[in-house]
Enzyme design. Structure first.
Site, PDB file in Angstrom:
ATOM      1  N   ASP A  32      13.283  68.406 -37.354  1.00  0.00           N
ATOM      2  CA  ASP A  32      14.590  67.845 -37.725  1.00  0.00           C
ATOM      3  C   ASP A  32      15.660  68.834 -37.290  1.00  0.00           C
ATOM      4  O   ASP A  32      15.331  69.977 -36.940  1.00  0.00           O
ATOM      5  CB  ASP A  32      14.663  67.602 -39.253  1.00  0.00           C
ATOM      6  CG  ASP A  32      15.659  66.495 -39.587  1.00  0.00           C
ATOM      7  OD1 ASP A  32      16.827  66.582 -39.155  1.00  0.00           O
ATOM      8  OD2 ASP A  32      15.280  65.531 -40.272  1.00  0.00           O
ATOM      9  N   ILE A  33      16.932  68.389 -37.361  1.00  0.00           N
ATOM     10  CA  ILE A  33      18.014  69.336 -37.025  1.00  0.00           C
ATOM     11  C   ILE A  33      18.272  70.292 -38.181  1.00  0.00           C
ATOM     12  O   ILE A  33      18.947  71.295 -38.012  1.00  0.00           O
ATOM     13  CB  ILE A  33      19.338  68.617 -36.641  1.00  0.00           C
ATOM     14  CG1 ILE A  33      19.697  67.550 -37.681  1.00  0.00           C
ATOM     15  CG2 ILE A  33      19.243  67.998 -35.256  1.00  0.00           C
ATOM     16  CD1 ILE A  33      21.073  66.955 -37.482  1.00  0.00           C
ATOM     17  N   TYR A 140      23.889  50.354 -34.081  1.00  0.00           N
ATOM     18  CA  TYR A 140      22.557  50.657 -34.623  1.00  0.00           C
ATOM     19  C   TYR A 140      21.575  49.527 -34.280  1.00  0.00           C
ATOM     20  O   TYR A 140      20.453  49.773 -33.812  1.00  0.00           O
ATOM     21  CB  TYR A 140      22.677  50.836 -36.141  1.00  0.00           C
ATOM     22  CG  TYR A 140      21.375  50.994 -36.890  1.00  0.00           C
ATOM     23  CD1 TYR A 140      20.572  52.114 -36.710  1.00  0.00           C
ATOM     24  CD2 TYR A 140      20.976  50.036 -37.828  1.00  0.00           C
ATOM     25  CE1 TYR A 140      19.391  52.267 -37.433  1.00  0.00           C
ATOM     26  CE2 TYR A 140      19.804  50.187 -38.557  1.00  0.00           C
ATOM     27  CZ  TYR A 140      19.016  51.293 -38.348  1.00  0.00           C
ATOM     28  OH  TYR A 140      17.851  51.437 -39.065  1.00  0.00           O
TER      29      TYR A 140
HETATM   30  C1  AKB Z   1      20.615  50.390 -42.769  1.00  0.00           C
HETATM   31  O1  AKB Z   1      21.127  49.824 -43.744  1.00  0.00           O
HETATM   32  O2  AKB Z   1      21.245  50.745 -41.777  1.00  0.00           O
HETATM   33  C2  AKB Z   1      19.115  50.621 -42.809  1.00  0.00           C
HETATM   34  C3  AKB Z   1      18.360  49.527 -42.155  1.00  0.00           C
HETATM   35  C4  AKB Z   1      18.262  48.200 -42.777  1.00  0.00           C
HETATM   36  O3  AKB Z   1      17.818  49.720 -41.097  1.00  0.00           O
HETATM   37  N1  AKB Z   1      18.691  50.788 -44.162  1.00  0.00           N
END
Ligand code: AKB
Length: 315
Positions: A32-33, A140
């Site tokens: 980890d960092i 993400y």
């Molecule tokens: C988030 O809320 O970003 C994470 C996920 C659902 O991947 N917990």
């Protein structure tokens, strides 16, 4: 003995996955960092690693001759929306660095989590199938689609045994999640036990897929260990239990009757609204025997007792 390198080892999932893997006889190189919590050092050899540093990723994977990698280091959804360039660097470049080093050093197996965030507003929201439209609107979520597609490409092109599971929100007491849209389902326990009140950042009727940490650890280990010949897919939905903040508030009031919850939705509401409400995990059930154990009351009892004990031991 199988030697596994784990990235993001100080994070919410790794801090519980590493002891569970060590208990099953795996040798763990935790990275980890930042250094891990003290108690993790007894289960693993620790190395500082920033996954965006391609040379260090390559040299550590080579130096330790690892058999497998579990790549957990990732910027989560809410933090990613606040700093998309950071997510681009950590989630995209980190993934490329890990897969390229795995190929170069002939690592046999790589497990990299995906998420319900890989789905988007055009995905069917209820009982979301394993194979369906994936057009996420967060950085993400886009990075998780990239995990699945690039991992599957390395599997078909280079024979890498790549596996991925789409985690819902994971509920646990040991290490707080950081920067997710499902974090309300953990924060309500901390704030509820410590202060008796909580201000929730999504609306009370926002239904989201969640999972207790013991189910998350079981799913991860079960997929990691599943015989390769049983796998038709490489990326899997895994469901636990779907609930709203209001449903969780009602359950938690069994333990904290005077709990006060206010609802003040912020930018995370939009993210939550773009994700599935419930997940169909029949493919994981068929291919590697997945089945969750925790329903909402069991999850609340587990979380309340673990967290109460943790918070008491800190006083
Ligand atoms: C988030 O809320 O970003 C994470 C996920 C659902 O991947 N917990």
């Amino acid at each position: 003995m199988t030697r596994i390198l784990v990235t993001g080892s100080a994070g919410q999932i790794s801090t519980e996955l590493i002891p569970a893997l060590a208990e099953r006889g795996y040798e763990i190189i935790a990275t980890d960092i930042r250094p891990p919590p003290e108690d993790e050092l007894e289960f693993a050899e620790f190395q500082i690693l920033d996954v965006t540093d391609s040379q260090k990723v390559d040299s550590l994977i080579g130096k330790f001759s690892v058999d497998a990698i579990i790549h957990n280091a990732s910027i989560l959804s809410a933090k990613g929306e606040q700093d998309p360039l950071l997510a681009l660097n950590v989630n995209f470049r980190g993934l490329e660095n890990v897969l390229l080093a795995a190929k170069k050093h002939r690592v046999k197996k790589v497990l990299i989590p995906s998420s319900i965030a890989a789905f988007g507003p055009q995905t069917p929201k209820d009982h979301t199938p394993n194979d369906t439209i994936m057009r996420p609107t967060t950085i993400y979520g886009i990075s998780k689609v990239y995990v699945e597609l690039l991992g599957e490409y390395f599997h078909s092109k280079y024979g890498l045994d790549f596996r991925s599971l789409r985690y819902p929100g994971v509920i646990s007491a040991k290490t707080k999640p950081g920067g997710g849209t499902t974090d309300w389902a953990v924060e309500i326990f901390y704030e509820g036990i410590e202060t008796g009140s909580y201000t929730c950042f999504v609306k009370k009727d926002t239904i989201m897929p969640m999972m207790a940490m013991p189910d998350c650890i079981n799913a991860t280990i079960q997929l990691f260990e599943a015989p390769e010949e049983n796998l038709i897919h490489r990326s899997f939905n895994v469901a636990g239990v779907s609930f709203t903040p209001e449903m969780l508030e009602t359950e938690l009031k069994r333990h904290i009757p005077d709990l006060q919850v206010e609802y003040k939705p912020d930018f995370r509401q939009l993210i939550a609204d773009s994700w599935p409400r419930s997940i169909d995990d029949s493919v994981a059930r068929e291919e590697w025997g997945w089945k969750h154990e925790y329903d909402l009351p069991k999850l609340v009892d587990y979380m309340f007792s673990d967290l109460s004990m943790k918070l008491k031991s800190k006083v």
